[in-house]
Design a protein around this motif. Structure first.
Motif, PDB file in Angstrom:
ATOM      1  N   UNK A   1       2.223  17.909  59.561  1.00 37.32           N
ATOM      2  CA  UNK A   1       1.205  17.328  60.457  1.00 37.32           C
ATOM      3  C   UNK A   1       0.739  15.970  59.921  1.00 37.32           C
ATOM      4  N   UNK A   2       0.548  15.900  58.610  1.00 36.20           N
ATOM      5  CA  UNK A   2       0.072  14.646  58.011  1.00 36.20           C
ATOM      6  C   UNK A   2       1.114  13.539  58.166  1.00 36.20           C
ATOM      7  N   UNK A   3       2.385  13.875  58.033  1.00 36.03           N
ATOM      8  CA  UNK A   3       3.439  12.866  58.040  1.00 36.03           C
ATOM      9  C   UNK A   3       3.964  12.571  59.452  1.00 36.03           C
ATOM     10  N   UNK A   4       3.930  13.592  60.343  1.00 35.31           N
ATOM     11  CA  UNK A   4       4.506  13.434  61.687  1.00 35.31           C
ATOM     12  C   UNK A   4       3.517  13.950  62.732  1.00 35.31           C
ATOM     13  N   UNK A   5       2.462  13.171  62.982  1.00 33.65           N
ATOM     14  CA  UNK A   5       1.375  13.677  63.824  1.00 33.65           C
ATOM     15  C   UNK A   5       1.732  13.874  65.303  1.00 33.65           C
ATOM     16  N   UNK A   6       2.892  13.399  65.751  1.00 31.42           N
ATOM     17  CA  UNK A   6       3.288  13.614  67.159  1.00 31.42           C
ATOM     18  C   UNK A   6       4.023  14.939  67.378  1.00 31.42           C
ATOM     19  N   UNK A   7       4.469  15.560  66.319  1.00 32.19           N
ATOM     20  CA  UNK A   7       5.385  16.697  66.471  1.00 32.19           C
ATOM     21  C   UNK A   7       4.677  17.989  66.890  1.00 32.19           C
ATOM     22  N   UNK A   8       5.329  18.706  67.798  1.00 34.09           N
ATOM     23  CA  UNK A   8       4.908  20.069  68.148  1.00 34.09           C
ATOM     24  C   UNK A   8       5.493  21.029  67.111  1.00 34.09           C
ATOM     25  N   UNK A   9       4.699  22.005  66.708  1.00 32.15           N
ATOM     26  CA  UNK A   9       5.134  22.911  65.638  1.00 32.15           C
ATOM     27  C   UNK A   9       4.924  24.373  66.041  1.00 32.15           C
ATOM     28  N   UNK A  10       5.941  25.176  65.761  1.00 29.56           N
ATOM     29  CA  UNK A  10       5.796  26.637  65.878  1.00 29.56           C
ATOM     30  C   UNK A  10       5.889  27.210  64.470  1.00 29.56           C
ATOM     31  N   UNK A  11       4.861  27.940  64.082  1.00 28.86           N
ATOM     32  CA  UNK A  11       4.876  28.570  62.754  1.00 28.86           C
ATOM     33  C   UNK A  11       5.047  30.072  62.920  1.00 28.86           C
ATOM     34  N   UNK A  12       5.871  30.649  62.064  1.00 27.23           N
ATOM     35  CA  UNK A  12       6.043  32.102  62.090  1.00 27.23           C
ATOM     36  C   UNK A  12       5.823  32.672  60.694  1.00 27.23           C
ATOM     37  N   UNK A  13       4.917  33.625  60.570  1.00 23.06           N
ATOM     38  CA  UNK A  13       4.650  34.284  59.282  1.00 23.06           C
ATOM     39  C   UNK A  13       4.800  35.791  59.430  1.00 23.06           C
ATOM     40  N   UNK A  14       5.689  36.382  58.647  1.00 21.20           N
ATOM     41  CA  UNK A  14       6.002  37.814  58.799  1.00 21.20           C
ATOM     42  C   UNK A  14       5.041  38.682  57.976  1.00 21.20           C
ATOM     43  N   UNK A  15       3.753  38.500  58.276  1.00 20.55           N
ATOM     44  CA  UNK A  15       2.665  39.136  57.521  1.00 20.55           C
ATOM     45  C   UNK A  15       2.829  40.652  57.375  1.00 20.55           C
ATOM     46  N   UNK A  16       3.320  41.316  58.447  1.00 21.36           N
ATOM     47  CA  UNK A  16       3.397  42.786  58.419  1.00 21.36           C
ATOM     48  C   UNK A  16       4.341  43.283  57.332  1.00 21.36           C
ATOM     49  N   UNK A  17       5.288  42.408  56.910  1.00 22.53           N
ATOM     50  CA  UNK A  17       6.287  42.893  55.958  1.00 22.53           C
ATOM     51  C   UNK A  17       6.259  42.158  54.630  1.00 22.53           C
ATOM     52  N   UNK A  18       5.225  41.294  54.439  1.00 27.69           N
ATOM     53  CA  UNK A  18       5.151  40.600  53.157  1.00 27.69           C
ATOM     54  C   UNK A  18       4.700  41.570  52.074  1.00 27.69           C
ATOM     55  N   UNK A  19       4.851  41.278  50.782  1.00 33.01           N
ATOM     56  CA  UNK A  19       5.521  40.095  50.260  1.00 33.01           C
ATOM     57  C   UNK A  19       7.041  40.277  50.203  1.00 33.01           C
ATOM     58  N   UNK A  20       7.776  39.203  50.463  1.00 28.45           N
ATOM     59  CA  UNK A  20       9.232  39.251  50.335  1.00 28.45           C
ATOM     60  C   UNK A  20       9.649  39.165  48.859  1.00 28.45           C
ATOM     61  N   UNK A  21       8.769  38.588  48.018  1.00 30.43           N
ATOM     62  CA  UNK A  21       9.136  38.209  46.652  1.00 30.43           C
ATOM     63  C   UNK A  21       9.590  39.349  45.758  1.00 30.43           C
ATOM     64  N   UNK A  22       9.321  40.584  46.154  1.00 32.41           N
ATOM     65  CA  UNK A  22       9.767  41.715  45.342  1.00 32.41           C
ATOM     66  C   UNK A  22      10.768  42.581  46.116  1.00 32.41           C
ATOM     67  N   UNK A  23      11.260  42.083  47.273  1.00 37.24           N
ATOM     68  CA  UNK A  23      12.198  42.871  48.082  1.00 37.24           C
ATOM     69  C   UNK A  23      13.661  42.543  47.738  1.00 37.24           C
ATOM     70  N   UNK A  24      14.561  43.392  48.230  1.00 37.91           N
ATOM     71  CA  UNK A  24      15.981  43.185  47.923  1.00 37.91           C
ATOM     72  C   UNK A  24      16.575  42.084  48.802  1.00 37.91           C
ATOM     73  N   UNK A  25      17.698  41.528  48.354  1.00 37.81           N
ATOM     74  CA  UNK A  25      18.377  40.435  49.056  1.00 37.81           C
ATOM     75  C   UNK A  25      18.750  40.842  50.482  1.00 37.81           C
ATOM     76  N   UNK A  26      19.292  42.041  50.649  1.00 41.51           N
ATOM     77  CA  UNK A  26      19.740  42.479  51.983  1.00 41.51           C
ATOM     78  C   UNK A  26      18.584  42.561  52.961  1.00 41.51           C
ATOM     79  N   UNK A  27      17.448  43.103  52.476  1.00 42.07           N
ATOM     80  CA  UNK A  27      16.266  43.225  53.332  1.00 42.07           C
ATOM     81  C   UNK A  27      15.752  41.846  53.735  1.00 42.07           C
TER      82      UNK A  27
END
Lengths: 273, 273
Positions: free
Chosen positions: A28-54
């Motif tokens: 947003x700071x660098x490209x103030x004209x751009x439309x953005x869609x953000x997706x956060x998979x909150x229901x299944x976080x954290x990914x950091x301790x999950x397996x590669x396949x998952x």
């Protein structure tokens, strides 16, 4: 084949959770004209301790969701996902450019280091994937890389604790081994970590340059869109849509702390296979 | 209707993750003949910061999985699930008894307190559900209940840190407010917490009785099976099957620390709706 996107189409940014909002803040700071869609998979976080396949399976589901909305670029704002699923995502995205935080962070780190000793801190899965050392060695095989998993940083940050004696003690346990290796550059290999940059910097000392890949990935996105003549040049107020798979207590409050602005269009969606 | 289970059928125990293994440990100690199926929804943990609707949906999927294996009893070994989904699960389980850690812990706490001041510590979702105070007030409306969410305890324990100065500092922040209320009983409202009982006890002092619902829920299971003539009286070596939705780094090591024995039959399964 008919292109489903044009320069006014949105940029898709995704993460396992809330951390990728630090990337959105920088876009947003660098490209103030751009439309953005953000997706956060909150229901299944954290990914950091999950397996590669998952993680691969979850990332595919997310990217399919973004592609359905005709995004003109995909930004992998999560180091854990980037470390294990970038190739899978590029195949899925086909002609749509995929920019990932890990490659951007690696380039910035390799460029910044003068003594060729770089430290990386990240979640256990990112560290165990060895993805940062592999990416950096491809850029410069003379560089020595010292990695450290910092499992408790994400829980602290998500609990809203960014300044606390207990956090300092835990951070010292994690960072002390890196200090003994004479590193001059430290890559924050997790999109949450910019929120505790103060604590990290004060332990590492002023001679260590801290690289924030949330900034460098936004720069790379800008260059890619510019090169492809896909920057949004319309002078309209852009749209920011935030999608999450769950909206836990305090999510919006913490999210807005990451984003440095309000999340007006926040919607819960259900991902299936 | 034909009964699908008999006294030799397994007991189904489930949790969002690894914590419920403290319950399995106590069931094995008290009922060494029983076959046990454990289910931990590792791929989607932690539940403690998720919304009520999401937790109900996940719990239903898990219970359907257990029922397919003809369990003779279901034990909800996760306080967060028990706090929001016990009624949903009882409806689904129909004639099969459902024992939940939260009701057992409430009864034990209400019974133990002499001055009618009880403290509860748990995850944010369990605390926000107000389920412990509601359950305890039904037993004795004279009891005063003081609740405290301890968001960082689970991440510390899952990172393998059960004794550390940083953990003590965080624990003091959480527990100090409870000490000012003159409680004589503290319920460990999360199945992970028995692993840091030492730290909690040393802060609370020797005059506060610590209630571990992982023990009391096993007692209640025993009474229920005995009453229904469903205790397993066979003198065979029992079978313990452990199912998880993901098997992250160090999972088995940490799990065996919770369980106090090895997990030989550990299998990854995929839950769908």
């Amino acid at each position: 084949m008919h292109k489903l996107f044009n320069s006014n189409s949105p940029i898709g940014v995704f993460d396992s959770g809330i951390g990728g909002l630090t990337v959105v803040k920088n876009i947003i700071a660098k490209m103030p004209n751009e439309n953005i869609i953000y997706f956060g998979d909150i229901a299944r976080l954290p990914y950091g301790t999950k397996s590669v396949e998952t993680i691969k399976k979850f990332a595919e589901q997310t990217v399919k969701f973004l592609l359905k909305q005709n995004t003109k670029a995909i930004v992998i704002a999560c180091n854990t996902i980037a470390s294990v699923a970038t190739d899978t995502i590029k195949t899925l995205a086909n002609e749509i450019p995929v920019i990932d935080i890990l490659s951007s962070g690696s380039r910035a780190g390799a460029f910044a280091s003068k003594n060729n000793n770089i430290g990386i801190i990240a979640t256990p899965t990112t560290i165990n994937s060895n993805a940062y050392p592999i990416a950096i060695k491809k850029l410069n095989k003379e560089i020595h890389i010292f990695s450290q998993a910092c499992e408790l940083f994400v829980p602290f940050i998500e609990a809203g604790i960014t300044h606390h004696k207990a956090l300092e003690l835990i951070a010292k346990d994690y960072l002390q081994p890196l200090k003994t290796h004479n590193i001059d550059t430290l890559i924050l290999g997790c999109s949450h970590y910019p929120l505790i940059k103060d604590t990290i910097s004060s332990i590492m000392g002023k001679d260590v340059e801290i690289i924030d890949p949330a900034i460098t990935v936004s720069e790379e996105l800008f260059y890619t869109l510019e090169k492809n003549h896909n920057l949004n040049l319309q002078q309209k107020v852009p749209t920011y849509n935030f999608y999450v798979t769950d909206k836990p207590i305090h999510f919006q409050k913490i999210g807005e702390k990451f984003l440095h602005r309000s999340m007006e269009k926040l919607e819960i969606v259900n991902l299936t296979e």
